[in-house]
Structures are given as structure tokens and as C-alpha cells.
Design a protein around this motif. Structure first.
Motif, short mmCIF file in Angstrom:
data_model
loop_
_atom_site.label_atom_id
_atom_site.label_comp_id
_atom_site.label_asym_id
_atom_site.label_seq_id
_atom_site.Cartn_x
_atom_site.Cartn_y
_atom_site.Cartn_z
N VAL A 61 -33.76 -16.59 -0.59
CA VAL A 61 -33.43 -15.36 0.12
C VAL A 61 -33.59 -15.59 1.62
CG1 VAL A 61 -34.03 -12.94 0.45
CG2 VAL A 61 -34.15 -13.95 -1.84
N ILE A 62 -32.57 -15.21 2.37
CA ILE A 62 -32.58 -15.40 3.82
C ILE A 62 -32.43 -14.03 4.49
CG2 ILE A 62 -31.48 -16.52 5.80
CD1 ILE A 62 -30.42 -18.62 3.82
N PRO A 63 -33.51 -13.49 5.07
CA PRO A 63 -33.41 -12.21 5.76
C PRO A 63 -32.69 -12.37 7.10
CG PRO A 63 -35.61 -13.11 6.03
CD PRO A 63 -34.88 -14.03 5.08
N THR A 64 -32.08 -11.31 7.57
CA THR A 64 -31.40 -11.34 8.86
C THR A 64 -31.67 -10.03 9.59
OG1 THR A 64 -29.29 -10.21 8.37
CG2 THR A 64 -29.50 -12.50 7.62
N GLU A 65 -31.27 -9.99 10.84
CA GLU A 65 -31.26 -8.74 11.60
C GLU A 65 -29.81 -8.39 11.94
OE1 GLU A 65 -33.66 -6.53 12.25
OE2 GLU A 65 -34.97 -7.74 10.99
#
Length: 345
Positions: free
Chosen positions: A159-163
Motif C-alpha cells: 500500500v502506497i499512501p499519497t497526498e
């Protein structure tokens, strides 16, 4: 008995859940709190733990807490812009006497939660042509706009969170350009992000714009709520829910026009996200607005904007698009990640 604490912290609400380490998919105790009624997460967590001990009738010792935060997590700390909260994992460990506290982005939690959802918790907008182990994407509008990615590493999804929700809003029509100019004047700023538009406050902003620039008449019931919202500094009332309800009921043309404009913008940004990763494993729509407004998402407006990408529109139709119906997917994901952390410690 080893207990884990899972949390989903947003600008509107904070949901906490207590689970056992050997059964993280089953809630032992949970409570929902209105985030804006508290000055910190510590005060909410202390209240929750006291209530949990009273409810269960035993002394509870939590070994691991995994908390999903509606903000970027950097060096085990996060700032929630919609609440003005500063959260530090080390500080929480000391204040709550929990040996290990992990902070993750709220859309990372949604990513972890997707794999735990049964088919009944998903509504398919576009079947597409799903590919095994292909990338996945998550987008969700609520108090703000969140976006995240899932990439398969050969064994499991990472899982790769982003803004990405704070990227620039892309106007697609003369109306959109005029709306951006209107919002810049209203807010006295020179940049409009997707977070300001594709969110609950974005619904209200579009309503105000159409109210002030079109010939559509205003419903007195909505007008009174909007005026109260406009007069409040802390925005304790939310007209967005009433606007969307009127649109679904088809009883107010101004609300219907507002939600059509909003759903179209939502679909377009979901399509923009999809273009950057080509999520043939599925694009998932999370957040409170989608599940509550499913009739509006299924009338064709969302997919028309999602798939309208010029020369490569044909690619978009191959991407599965699903709405997450379970509002606790982030909490489910946080609990699953807490159990995974426990396994690794």
C-alpha cells in the motif's frame, strides 16, 4: 489476552475499535466520536479506553495500536489540517502506555481494508477487464479528498499512501473555470486544490456558485442551513448532506445541478488518478460521500467523466470501478495492519 487498538481519524469523526490479536476481524468494543469536539487524540483515546474497560469488566492491556490518520505521516508524526491536530506516535505511546503505536495514512488503511471486504460490501460501477496482480487505486471524498495506490510486489499488495487529493483542481469547461475564479474570490486565495472541490465543502461551494450565478431558485429549507453555515467560523452544520438528499429525491433543481457538477468533477479526478497508474486490478471509491450518494454515482455522470479522456478513452473502459459500501473499511484495514505488526514484532 493481547488486545490491539485500531483507529480511523478524520476531520469529521474518529472511530476507535478494540480487537483481540488472534481475531482482528471481530470487534470487542468500538465507539465513534465527533473529532471537532475534542482538542487532541489523547483525550479521545483515554475516554475510549476507560469506556472499554467498563464495558468488558476487565483490565485491558493494549500491546499495539494502529491509527489511520487523515493526513501525511512523516517520521511517526502527522498533522491533521482539517482539525489542527498534531499527532506523534511516541507521545501517544507514553500518554496511553501502549508499547507500540503505528500511524498510517487513512487511505493506506483503506488499501489494507480492501482485501478484507466481502463482495456484498462492494458495488460495481464498471466491470472492466480485471487483471491478476495488477495495480489498484483508491480515491475517496469526505471531509477532504484522499487517494492511494496498491502495487503487487510478487507476494502481496504493498500500500502506497499519497497526498494526491491536494493536487490542483483541473477545470474542464467554461463553467469550471468560472467556478475556480468564483472560489478564489470567495476564499481570497490564488490556488484551488481537488481537496477543496471534491469533498463535502466542495459540494457547498458548488451550491453557492450556482446559487449566485444561475437563474435557479433557492429552496428555503436549504437556504436557511447554508446561511447558517456561511455565518459560522467553525462550520458546525453541514449543508452538503441536505443538498445531496434533495438531489437524490429530485425535489430541488439547484441541488440537482450542484450534485451533477460535483459527481462529474469526482469522476474526472478518479479518471486522472487511473491514468497515472492504470489500475487494472480495480479503482475503488471510498469515503462517506460515495456510499451515501450511490443513486447519483450510478446515473452515468460519474463514469462519463471518468472515461472521457480523449484519444485514450478506450483504455478507461477496461478498468474495473467499484464503490466501497462499508464505511468502516479504514478501521478494518487499521485492525488488519495492527495484527500484521504484532506478527512481526
Amino acid at each position: 489476552m493481547t488486545y490491539l487498538l485500531a483507529g480511523d481519524l478524520g476531520g469529521t469523526k474518529t472511530l476507535l475499535r478494540l480487537v483481540k490479536a488472534d481475531s482482528p476481524d471481530r470487534s470487542e468494543f468500538e465507539q465513534l466520536y465527533k473529532s471537532q469536539e475534542y482538542t487532541s487524540l489523547v483525550s479521545i483515546a483515554q475516554k475510549f479506553l476507560a469506556a472499554a474497560q467498563t464495558h468488558l469488566g476487565i483490565e485491558i492491556q493494549i500491546q499495539i495500536a494502529c491509527l489511520a490518520i487523515a493526513g501525511a505521516v512523516i517520521d511517526r508524526a502527522s498533522y491533521l489540517p482539517n482539525l489542527d491536530w498534531h499527532i506523534n506516535a511516541d507521545g501517544l505511546q507514553q500518554a496511553l502506555k501502549i508499547p507500540h503505536v503505528e500511524l498510517i495514512n487513512d487511505f493506506a488503511a483503506v488499501g489494507y481494508g480492501i482485501a478484507q471486504l466481502p463482495p456484498a460490501d462492494l458495488h460495481t460501477l464498471q466491470t472492466g477487464q480485471e487483471r491478476q496482480n495488477a495495480p489498484k487505486a483508491v480515491i475517496g471524498a469526505g471531509t477532504g479528498l484522499g487517494e492511494g495506490l496498491l502495487i503487487h510486489n510478487g507476494t502481496d499488495y504493498q500500500v502506497i499512501p499519497t497526498e494526491g487529493g491536494h493536487t490542483d483542481f483541473a477545470a474542464r469547461s467554461i463553467q469550471d473555470f468560472e467556478f475556480v475564479q468564483y472560489l478564489c474570490r470567495q476564499l481570497q486565495i490564488d490556488r484551488i486544490s481537488n481537496d477543496r472541490v471534491i469533498s463535502g465543502r466542495g459540494i457547498v461551494a458548488m451550491y453557492q456558485y450556482l446559487r449566485d450565478t444561475s437563474n435557479l431558485s433557492e429552496n428555503p429549507e436549504i437556504a436557511s442551513v447554508v446561511k447558517l453555515w456561511e455565518a459560522q467560523i467553525e462550520k458546525l452544520v453541514d449543508p452538503a448532506a441536505l443538498i445531496s438528499a434533495m438531489a437524490i429525491a429530485k425535489t430541488d433543481p439547484l441541488s440537482q445541478a450542484t450534485m451533477q457538477m460535483f459527481i462529474s468533477a469526482y469522476g474526472a479526478e478518479a479518471g486522472n488518478l487511473a491514468l497515472k497508474i492504470l489500475p487494472y486490478g480495480g479503482l475503488y471509491i471510498a469515503g462517506g460521500i460515495a456510499a451515501k450518494n450511490l443513486p447519483l454515482l450510478t446515473d452515468g455522470t460519474f463514469l462519463a467523466a471518468f472515461n472521457h479522456k480523449g484519444r485514450i478513452s478506450d483504455l478507461m473502459g477496461k478498468i474495473p470501478v467499484r464503490v466501497i459500501l462499508n464505511p468502516q473499511v479504514g478501521l478494518i484495514g487499521a485492525a488488519a495492519q495492527a495484527a500484521r505488526l504484532g506478527f512481526g514484532l
